[in-house]
Write a protein that holds these residues in place. Structure first.
Motif, PDB file in Angstrom:
ATOM      1  N   PHE A  97       3.186   2.303   2.961  1.00 38.13           N
ATOM      2  CA  PHE A  97       2.574   2.369   4.265  1.00 38.13           C
ATOM      3  C   PHE A  97       2.957   0.842   4.778  1.00 38.13           C
ATOM      4  CE2 PHE A  97      -1.043   5.349   3.520  1.00 38.13           C
ATOM      5  CZ  PHE A  97      -0.643   6.237   4.394  1.00 38.13           C
ATOM      6  N   VAL A  98       2.822  -0.112   3.809  1.00 39.80           N
ATOM      7  CA  VAL A  98       3.127  -1.622   4.326  1.00 39.80           C
ATOM      8  C   VAL A  98       3.370  -2.266   2.812  1.00 39.80           C
ATOM      9  CG1 VAL A  98       2.005  -3.600   4.860  1.00 39.80           C
ATOM     10  CG2 VAL A  98       1.248  -1.430   5.800  1.00 39.80           C
ATOM     11  N   GLN A  99       4.545  -2.876   2.917  1.00 36.24           N
ATOM     12  CA  GLN A  99       5.168  -3.468   1.709  1.00 36.24           C
ATOM     13  C   GLN A  99       4.875  -5.095   1.934  1.00 36.24           C
ATOM     14  OE1 GLN A  99       8.889  -2.701   0.203  1.00 36.24           O
ATOM     15  NE2 GLN A  99       8.844  -3.453  -1.562  1.00 36.24           N
ATOM     16  N   TRP A 100       4.200  -5.896   1.140  1.00 31.43           N
ATOM     17  CA  TRP A 100       4.012  -7.261   1.360  1.00 31.43           C
ATOM     18  C   TRP A 100       4.738  -8.202   0.477  1.00 31.43           C
ATOM     19  CZ3 TRP A 100      -0.928  -4.678   1.655  1.00 31.43           C
ATOM     20  CH2 TRP A 100      -1.772  -4.563   0.462  1.00 31.43           C
ATOM     21  N   LYS A 101       5.227  -7.576  -0.499  1.00 33.52           N
ATOM     22  CA  LYS A 101       5.719  -8.414  -1.815  1.00 33.52           C
ATOM     23  C   LYS A 101       6.881  -7.636  -2.562  1.00 33.52           C
ATOM     24  CE  LYS A 101       3.766 -11.298  -5.280  1.00 33.52           C
ATOM     25  NZ  LYS A 101       2.766 -11.567  -6.130  1.00 33.52           N
ATOM     26  N   GLU A 102       7.654  -8.347  -3.204  1.00 31.37           N
ATOM     27  CA  GLU A 102       8.791  -7.703  -3.880  1.00 31.37           C
ATOM     28  C   GLU A 102       8.599  -8.258  -5.271  1.00 31.37           C
ATOM     29  OE1 GLU A 102      12.654  -8.120  -2.310  1.00 31.37           O
ATOM     30  OE2 GLU A 102      12.048  -6.753  -0.813  1.00 31.37           O
ATOM     31  N   ILE A 129       0.733  -1.188  -0.200  1.00 26.84           N
ATOM     32  CA  ILE A 129       0.103  -0.008  -0.154  1.00 26.84           C
ATOM     33  C   ILE A 129       0.856   1.206  -0.034  1.00 26.84           C
ATOM     34  CG2 ILE A 129      -1.853   1.486   1.299  1.00 26.84           C
ATOM     35  CD1 ILE A 129      -2.765  -1.407   2.309  1.00 26.84           C
ATOM     36  N   ILE A 130       0.782   2.029  -1.033  1.00 28.84           N
ATOM     37  CA  ILE A 130       1.704   3.118  -1.209  1.00 28.84           C
ATOM     38  C   ILE A 130       1.149   4.432  -0.442  1.00 28.84           C
ATOM     39  CG2 ILE A 130       2.559   4.928  -2.930  1.00 28.84           C
ATOM     40  CD1 ILE A 130       2.414   2.508  -5.091  1.00 28.84           C
ATOM     41  N   TYR A 163      21.864   3.337 -14.656  1.00 28.81           N
ATOM     42  CA  TYR A 163      22.039   4.221 -13.205  1.00 28.81           C
ATOM     43  C   TYR A 163      22.029   3.115 -11.973  1.00 28.81           C
ATOM     44  CZ  TYR A 163      16.833   3.511 -14.368  1.00 28.81           C
ATOM     45  OH  TYR A 163      15.725   2.877 -14.910  1.00 28.81           O
ATOM     46  N   GLY A 164      22.230   1.829 -12.407  1.00 29.24           N
ATOM     47  CA  GLY A 164      22.526   0.820 -11.284  1.00 29.24           C
ATOM     48  C   GLY A 164      21.140   0.067 -10.932  1.00 29.24           C
ATOM     49  N   PHE A 165      21.199  -0.882  -9.681  1.00 27.29           N
ATOM     50  CA  PHE A 165      20.115  -1.319  -9.188  1.00 27.29           C
ATOM     51  C   PHE A 165      18.929  -0.410  -8.720  1.00 27.29           C
ATOM     52  CE2 PHE A 165      23.932  -4.182  -8.691  1.00 27.29           C
ATOM     53  CZ  PHE A 165      23.672  -5.158  -9.766  1.00 27.29           C
ATOM     54  N   VAL A 166      17.856  -0.929  -8.681  1.00 29.57           N
ATOM     55  CA  VAL A 166      16.767  -0.245  -8.079  1.00 29.57           C
ATOM     56  C   VAL A 166      16.052  -0.794  -7.042  1.00 29.57           C
ATOM     57  CG1 VAL A 166      14.062   0.370  -8.963  1.00 29.57           C
ATOM     58  CG2 VAL A 166      15.827   0.491 -10.552  1.00 29.57           C
ATOM     59  N   SER A 167      15.989  -0.098  -6.079  1.00 29.78           N
ATOM     60  CA  SER A 167      15.462  -0.578  -4.636  1.00 29.78           C
ATOM     61  C   SER A 167      14.056  -0.989  -4.946  1.00 29.78           C
ATOM     62  CB  SER A 167      15.554   0.661  -3.724  1.00 29.78           C
ATOM     63  OG  SER A 167      14.997   0.287  -2.563  1.00 29.78           O
ATOM     64  N   THR A 168      13.786  -2.086  -4.132  1.00 29.44           N
ATOM     65  CA  THR A 168      12.316  -2.457  -4.353  1.00 29.44           C
ATOM     66  C   THR A 168      11.168  -1.516  -3.552  1.00 29.44           C
ATOM     67  OG1 THR A 168      12.690  -3.853  -2.261  1.00 29.44           O
ATOM     68  CG2 THR A 168      13.005  -4.838  -4.326  1.00 29.44           C
ATOM     69  N   ALA A 169      11.870  -0.752  -2.675  1.00 33.61           N
ATOM     70  CA  ALA A 169      10.999   0.255  -1.901  1.00 33.61           C
ATOM     71  C   ALA A 169      10.601   1.413  -2.720  1.00 33.61           C
ATOM     72  CB  ALA A 169      11.949   0.981  -0.880  1.00 33.61           C
TER      73      ALA A 169
END
Length: 162
Positions: free
Chosen positions: A60-65, A51-52, A147-153
């Motif tokens: 708010f909450v991240q439950w999956k990548e 939930i963004i 630009y390199g790796f992307v954060s899952t966040a």
């Protein structure tokens, strides 16, 4: 009275759905050709990974990548971009100089420029909490090779319909 109440509830429901559940986006650019063409419309699932917070690029909450081959939308330099997740955390990457500069990951041979090769060649796996995101149009896409790796966040949503 009932009509205005229904109208207000409908508008609130629509705003809620657009902010938190799904959105329709128009593709601009050629980085995802031939999969997504300029002017194509996609539906993005904003609940795919969590939930963004509205009007931000955090959860708010991240439950999956993201998983390999997901088409993801994320924030890069203040812009929302769409790319394919070609590798996730701890997946190995190999590099070759035999016939040009090549990144080998998940059975794909992704071409690199000399500069990209020298920037990436010491990374033998995707770091924890990151993905490798690359456009399907390797020659025109500006992506993780630059630009390199992307954060899952930073991954906001997943494209589900095209």
């Amino acid at each position: 009275m009932k009509f205005s109440r229904c109208l207000i509830l409908g508008l609130l429901a629509g705003i809620f759905l657009k902010l938190f559940v799904f959105d329709i986006r128009k593709i601009e650019g050629v980085s995802m050709l031939p999969t997504l063409k300029t002017g194509s419309l996609i539906i993005e699932n904003k609940l795919a990974y969590g939930i963004i917070k509205p009007f931000s690029s955090t959860f708010f909450v991240q439950w999956k990548e993201p998983k390999t081959d997901d088409i993801v939308l994320y924030v890069q330099n203040g812009h929302v971009v769409i790319k394919r997740c070609v590798a996730v955390a701890n997946q190995s990457m190999e590099f070759s100089e035999e016939s040009g500069y090549i990144l080998k990951v998940n059975g794909k041979n992704i071409p690199l420029t000399s500069e990209q090769f020298h920037k990436m060649q010491h990374s033998h796996q995707v770091p924890e909490g990151m993905i490798l995101a690359v456009g399907d149009n390797y020659e025109e896409s500006v992506d993780s090779r630059e630009y390199g790796f992307v954060s899952t966040a930073n991954v906001l949503s997943k494209a589900v319909c095209k």
